[in-house]
Scaffold this motif. Sequence first.
Motif, short mmCIF file in Angstrom:
data_model
loop_
_atom_site.label_atom_id
_atom_site.label_comp_id
_atom_site.label_asym_id
_atom_site.label_seq_id
_atom_site.Cartn_x
_atom_site.Cartn_y
_atom_site.Cartn_z
N ARG A 312 37.52 -2.61 7.26
CA ARG A 312 36.08 -2.87 7.36
C ARG A 312 35.29 -1.74 6.71
N LEU A 313 35.67 -0.51 7.01
CA LEU A 313 34.95 0.64 6.48
C LEU A 313 35.14 0.76 4.97
N MET A 314 36.34 0.46 4.49
CA MET A 314 36.61 0.53 3.05
C MET A 314 35.85 -0.55 2.28
N GLU A 315 35.82 -1.76 2.83
CA GLU A 315 35.05 -2.81 2.15
C GLU A 315 33.57 -2.43 2.09
N ALA A 316 33.06 -1.88 3.17
CA ALA A 316 31.66 -1.46 3.19
C ALA A 316 31.40 -0.36 2.18
N ALA A 317 32.32 0.62 2.08
CA ALA A 317 32.15 1.72 1.12
C ALA A 317 32.19 1.21 -0.31
N ASN A 318 33.15 0.34 -0.62
CA ASN A 318 33.24 -0.21 -1.97
C ASN A 318 31.99 -1.02 -2.34
N THR A 319 31.52 -1.81 -1.39
CA THR A 319 30.33 -2.62 -1.64
C THR A 319 29.10 -1.75 -1.81
N SER A 320 28.98 -0.71 -0.98
CA SER A 320 27.84 0.20 -1.08
C SER A 320 27.80 0.89 -2.43
N LYS A 322 29.13 -0.06 -5.22
CA LYS A 322 28.88 -1.04 -6.27
C LYS A 322 27.43 -1.47 -6.32
N GLU A 323 26.82 -1.69 -5.15
CA GLU A 323 25.46 -2.24 -5.09
C GLU A 323 24.39 -1.17 -4.93
N GLY A 324 24.79 0.06 -4.69
CA GLY A 324 23.82 1.15 -4.59
C GLY A 324 22.93 1.06 -3.38
N ARG A 325 23.46 0.61 -2.25
CA ARG A 325 22.67 0.50 -1.03
C ARG A 325 23.55 0.70 0.20
N ARG A 326 22.88 0.95 1.31
CA ARG A 326 23.58 1.08 2.58
C ARG A 326 24.03 -0.30 3.06
N ILE A 327 25.28 -0.39 3.54
CA ILE A 327 25.84 -1.66 3.98
C ILE A 327 25.97 -1.68 5.50
N SER A 328 25.44 -2.72 6.11
CA SER A 328 25.63 -2.93 7.54
C SER A 328 26.97 -3.59 7.78
N LEU A 329 27.78 -3.05 8.66
CA LEU A 329 29.11 -3.62 8.88
C LEU A 329 29.04 -5.00 9.50
N SER A 330 27.94 -5.30 10.18
CA SER A 330 27.81 -6.63 10.78
C SER A 330 27.63 -7.72 9.73
N ASP A 331 27.30 -7.32 8.50
CA ASP A 331 27.09 -8.30 7.43
C ASP A 331 28.36 -8.68 6.68
N LEU A 332 29.47 -7.97 6.94
CA LEU A 332 30.71 -8.24 6.21
C LEU A 332 31.28 -9.58 6.66
N GLN A 333 31.74 -10.37 5.71
CA GLN A 333 32.24 -11.71 6.00
C GLN A 333 33.62 -11.63 6.64
N ALA A 334 33.73 -12.26 7.81
CA ALA A 334 35.00 -12.27 8.52
C ALA A 334 35.83 -13.47 8.15
#
Length: 334
Positions: A312-320, A322-334
Amino acid sequence: MTIRIGKISLWHVHAWDYIKQVQEHEDTEIAAVWDDNVQRGQEAAERLNVPYFSSLEEMLAQKDIDAVIVDAPTRDHQDVITAAARAGKHIFTEKVIASTVKEVNAILAEVREQGVKMTVSLPRLNDGYTLTIQDVLQQGLLGKVTYVRVRLSHNGAIADWLPQHFYNLEECQGGAMIDLGCHPMYLTRLFLGQEVTGVSANFGYVTGKEVEDNAVATLFTDSGAIGVVEAGFVNSYSPFTIEVHGTEGTLLYGTPDDRLLIRTNAGTEAVKEWTELPLLEKRESAFSQWVSHIQHDSLAAENLQIAAELTRLMEAANTSAKEGRRISLSDLQA
């Protein structure tokens, strides 16, 4: 009874380390090798004096193979791990299980359904400094944790000792953060001791590779505590470093020596000067724990929970990054 293990790929740099652990454990042996790289697989099988299978399905169909060690590219984890689970083979794998929450949930669901024993290599959870820091935190000697920083880096990209496929974005699903950064990521989350709600990451490309070779991720919590995760392939003489700060004290490890230092206002006797703490003995390795789970029909529940959170944390870091923004972990697709 000896646990006979099939080796799924020699792709990862730690593949031979795990083979050595198999060879040194009295209850395990390598029984076969599969690798999609025929030359690499055949050479390993010849060196180990075991059969090489060009078909993963055929190797998994062997009734005398009880378990597998997965060192395939991260990209292939879902396919090979679920195939092994469906074949009834116990599974030991290198981190990360997968690069997305959706993939890791599918893998773990299959493992649970098939009833096989799975453990993920998260070795620094078992080290003495980690166990000692956890003990200090449980005693409340730092008060309320407010800031955690863990750094792990090496010079693999500038000294050119990492294999070239470690710079392949498709195979690895990332660079320094998803590979080396896994260790400071799960340690930072562990020492924070609370849910991470957001992640912001920045990646650097010092050597111009397809994947990042310099990385930092900031972890946010609802309490205001912050975690900082640092990793890189372009740093010479960069010590493995842990800092844990709280309202009543601070712990330091590896700055630069492998010593754990504390200052605290808490406890029956406050420690006003930097004082070295003796380290607890390390626990048995993740591999040995896996063997024990197979033998005693137990589950690596905590290990798999930490590994799933790591994804979860790695997907959020990679997405952040890439997109240049803070990622909320609740938004990650399960």
